[in-house]
Design a protein around this motif. Sequence first.
Motif: not given
Length: 193
Positions: A128-150
């Motif tokens: 799911a995160a891979t599909a969302l990341t692909r869409w955010a970069f390729e379709e929308i044009g985001f420059h940077r995506l971050e992810l945090m976890h314990s």
Amino acid sequence: MPFLTRPVLTAGALTRTSQPTLPTGDGLILRPWRAGDAPAVHAAFQDPVLHQWHIRSCDSEDEAAAWIGEWQRAWDKEDNAQWAVVDEVTGELRGRVALRQILLGDGVAEVAYWTVREARGRGVAARAATALTRWAFEEIGFHRLELMHSTVNEASCRVAAKCGFALEGTKRSALQHPDGWHDMHFHARVRGD
């Protein structure tokens, strides 16, 4: 005083269209939340593992329905975007994936996710995160995506690595969980990685 650079994304970058449904290409679909998802969201939040890593509880289906209403309205505000992750054939809820803390001008957002108990260990969060990341970069044009976890959430660290999010560091004592303050791993992907 004028800025010396142009915004990466401008208002309307998301809302120029309705929130899309995104296939993972391997049996899952990311779709906008529906009111009928409330019982499944409530059930998911009865899992002690979800309580371990998330700082919210869900005490009723009505509360879950209120969250879903917030998630649906968030698209129009362009400050976060939430998807239900469902099985392509059965439509059963497998989890949630989101872009949170969206800063359009900077082209930055945080990827977040959770999965239902029955979906764990099946690669649902990573797919799911891979599909969302692909869409955010390729379709929308985001420059940077971050992810945090314990830092003690090893499963989430594996998801981040599988999705190509490089570990950039540790934010010490950054988020309070029910069992106290947790150090958080900070991962990121930049468009073109």
